[in-house]
Motif scaffolding. Structure first.
Motif, mmCIF file in Angstrom:
data_model
loop_
_atom_site.group_PDB
_atom_site.id
_atom_site.type_symbol
_atom_site.label_atom_id
_atom_site.label_comp_id
_atom_site.label_asym_id
_atom_site.label_seq_id
_atom_site.Cartn_x
_atom_site.Cartn_y
_atom_site.Cartn_z
ATOM 1 N N THR A 2 5.370 -62.235 -20.472
ATOM 2 C CA THR A 2 6.558 -61.726 -21.155
ATOM 3 C C THR A 2 6.396 -60.232 -21.402
ATOM 4 O OG1 THR A 2 5.693 -62.032 -23.398
ATOM 5 C CG2 THR A 2 6.750 -63.950 -22.347
ATOM 6 N N PRO A 3 7.488 -59.528 -21.721
ATOM 7 C CA PRO A 3 7.353 -58.109 -22.087
ATOM 8 C C PRO A 3 6.399 -57.886 -23.250
ATOM 9 C CG PRO A 3 9.639 -58.593 -21.572
ATOM 10 C CD PRO A 3 8.915 -59.910 -21.572
ATOM 11 N N CYS A 6 3.936 -56.802 -13.763
ATOM 12 C CA CYS A 6 5.344 -56.393 -13.858
ATOM 13 C C CYS A 6 6.206 -56.847 -12.691
ATOM 14 C CB CYS A 6 5.435 -54.875 -14.033
ATOM 15 S SG CYS A 6 4.594 -54.281 -15.521
ATOM 16 N N ASN A 15 10.019 -55.970 -12.588
ATOM 17 C CA ASN A 15 10.612 -56.085 -13.917
ATOM 18 C C ASN A 15 10.391 -54.777 -14.672
ATOM 19 O OD1 ASN A 15 11.039 -56.659 -16.731
ATOM 20 N ND2 ASN A 15 10.939 -58.847 -16.235
ATOM 21 N N THR A 41 11.592 -53.772 -17.481
ATOM 22 C CA THR A 41 11.366 -53.942 -18.927
ATOM 23 C C THR A 41 9.884 -54.131 -19.215
ATOM 24 O OG1 THR A 41 13.554 -54.932 -19.220
ATOM 25 C CG2 THR A 41 11.928 -55.356 -20.939
ATOM 26 N N LYS A 42 9.219 -54.947 -18.420
ATOM 27 C CA LYS A 42 7.782 -55.141 -18.608
ATOM 28 C C LYS A 42 7.022 -53.834 -18.391
ATOM 29 C CE LYS A 42 7.746 -60.055 -17.390
ATOM 30 N NZ LYS A 42 7.268 -61.095 -16.448
ATOM 31 N N ARG A 57 8.173 -50.772 -18.803
ATOM 32 C CA ARG A 57 8.428 -49.873 -19.927
ATOM 33 C C ARG A 57 7.599 -50.260 -21.145
ATOM 34 N NH1 ARG A 57 13.881 -50.028 -18.027
ATOM 35 N NH2 ARG A 57 14.407 -51.691 -19.511
ATOM 36 N N MET A 58 7.513 -51.542 -21.417
ATOM 37 C CA MET A 58 6.715 -52.006 -22.559
ATOM 38 C C MET A 58 5.241 -51.654 -22.372
ATOM 39 S SD MET A 58 8.805 -53.366 -24.752
ATOM 40 C CE MET A 58 7.988 -54.561 -25.793
ATOM 41 N N THR A 108 5.028 -47.696 -22.681
ATOM 42 C CA THR A 108 5.332 -47.246 -24.044
ATOM 43 C C THR A 108 4.143 -47.487 -24.957
ATOM 44 O OG1 THR A 108 7.691 -47.688 -23.805
ATOM 45 C CG2 THR A 108 6.847 -47.580 -26.030
ATOM 46 N N TYR A 134 9.887 -43.620 -22.384
ATOM 47 C CA TYR A 134 9.813 -45.046 -22.138
ATOM 48 C C TYR A 134 10.298 -45.879 -23.312
ATOM 49 C CZ TYR A 134 7.075 -43.368 -18.300
ATOM 50 O OH TYR A 134 6.659 -42.686 -17.209
ATOM 51 N N GLN A 135 11.412 -45.511 -23.901
ATOM 52 C CA GLN A 135 11.963 -46.300 -24.983
ATOM 53 C C GLN A 135 12.801 -47.441 -24.415
ATOM 54 O OE1 GLN A 135 11.080 -45.843 -28.212
ATOM 55 N NE2 GLN A 135 9.684 -44.357 -27.289
ATOM 56 N N VAL A 136 12.569 -48.635 -24.890
ATOM 57 C CA VAL A 136 13.301 -49.802 -24.415
ATOM 58 C C VAL A 136 14.593 -49.939 -25.207
ATOM 59 C CG1 VAL A 136 13.222 -52.290 -24.132
ATOM 60 C CG2 VAL A 136 11.159 -50.952 -23.797
#
Length: 327
Positions: free
Chosen positions: A114-115, A232, A240, A242-243, A245-246, A249, A325-327
């Motif tokens: 998961t992220p 990712c 992915n 989102t993964k 970026r997390m 970040t 890298y802000q989600v």
């Protein structure tokens, strides 16, 4: 199971007698891992991991690996700690193989990424990179450009047995990486194999990192690229963002990346993809009949490589090349 060397009861009991761990209660082979023979060892003092180092792990590298784990544990990084015998030595021999007992790390690796897992990983990876800043031992990365060239030469003659035009793909990608591989990026000791099965969680929290037997000196950002490839991508091969970026970040909250590191990420991701494509391909082509461990699919990393070949900058990953890298 990932056990290449069997250990008799008499051998094990004589080995354990060199430690202050009490009697052996059980010793069971561990399925995970493809390089060495691993056992869950339970003694009167509790659970441990017993590792016998097989032929692909060079004996002369073992002091580096063991020293690194001791250094990281001293710095507060949750990782296995080599257990010393009554003579003060951690490294010894069992069943004709170099062998070590390390402390047991509680937790499980995530089967469904998961992220949140990626965010926890980013924090842990950055802390690891800071913790090794004063580690004085060094080990060159044998699986960088020179190693890829050697593996390409060994695999190319039979590569098209695995996928159409794979030989041409390997040779063209190697040439592109040799021409564009970055230089002068921040360097240090990296884990170099931080796949999900080497990262343990308890509940929502990351509980530790294991398997440091590919650790070496290289660009710190290359470790991030390895993690992006391993964590990712979805099962269907899609990236992915989102993964990613997390992961980035959380990493940058602990250790900010330089503009040069950010700009180099696409090439580092391509290099990481080629590295695991080649090692998997070599194992696939040279898999001995009757071996316990099934080789991993090299085509998974061919698909990842082809994705990275379409990337021209962080924007193509849906990442902000400004580094926020802000989600």
């Amino acid at each position: 199971m990932a056990v290449y060397t069997e250990v008799t009861d008499d051998e094990l009991n004589a080995f354990i007698a060199q430690y202050d761990l009490g009697a052996v209660l059980s010793c069971k082979g561990i399925a995970e891992g493809v390089e060495n023979s691993n056992f869950l060892l339970v003694t009167e003092r509790g659970p441990y991991i017993l590792t016998l180092y097989e032929k692909r792990t060079r004996r002369e590298d073992l002091p580096f690996f063991l020293g690194l784990m001791e250094h990281l544990a001293d710095k507060g990084i949750a990782c296995p700690l080599p257990v010393q015998g009554t003579d003060g030595q951690a490294l010894r021999e069992l069943a004709g193989r170099p062998a070590v007992i390390v402390t047991f790390l509680a937790g499980m690796w995530p089967r469904r990424i998961t992220p949140h897992h990626c965010a926890e990983l980013g924090t842990a990876l950055a802390r690891l990179h800071l913790a090794v800043a004063d580690f004085r031992m060094e080990r060159p990365n044998a699986l960088s450009l020179d190693g890829w060239k050697d593996l390409t030469g060994k695999c190319a003659p039979r590569a098209d047995e695995v996928a159409r035009d794979l030989r041409a793909t390997l040779e063209a990608e190697l040439a592109a990486l040799e021409a564009n591989w970055p230089a002068g990026l921040p360097s240090g000791v990296i884990h170099a194999d931080l796949f999900p099965d080497n990262v343990f969680f308890r509940g929502d929290g990351l509980s530790g990192l294991i398997d440091f037997y590919f650790a070496c000196n290289d660009f710190l950002a290359y470790d991030i690229a390895i993690c992006m490839n391993a964590w990712c991508f979805e099962v269907d091969g899609s990236f992915n963002a989102t993964k990613a970026r997390m992961l980035l970040t959380s990493y940058q909250k602990v250790r900010p990346l330089s503009p040069a590191e950010l700009a180099a990420l696409p090439w580092l991701c391509r290099g990481s993809a080629l590295r695991f494509l080649l090692t998997r391909l070599y194992d696939w082509l040279n898999h001995p009949p009757g071996a316990f461990v099934r080789p991993k699919d090299p085509l998974e990393y061919l698909r990842k490589l082809r994705f990275h070949q379409t990337v021209r900058g962080l924007g193509d990953y849906a990442l902000d090349d400004g580094g926020s890298y802000q989600v």
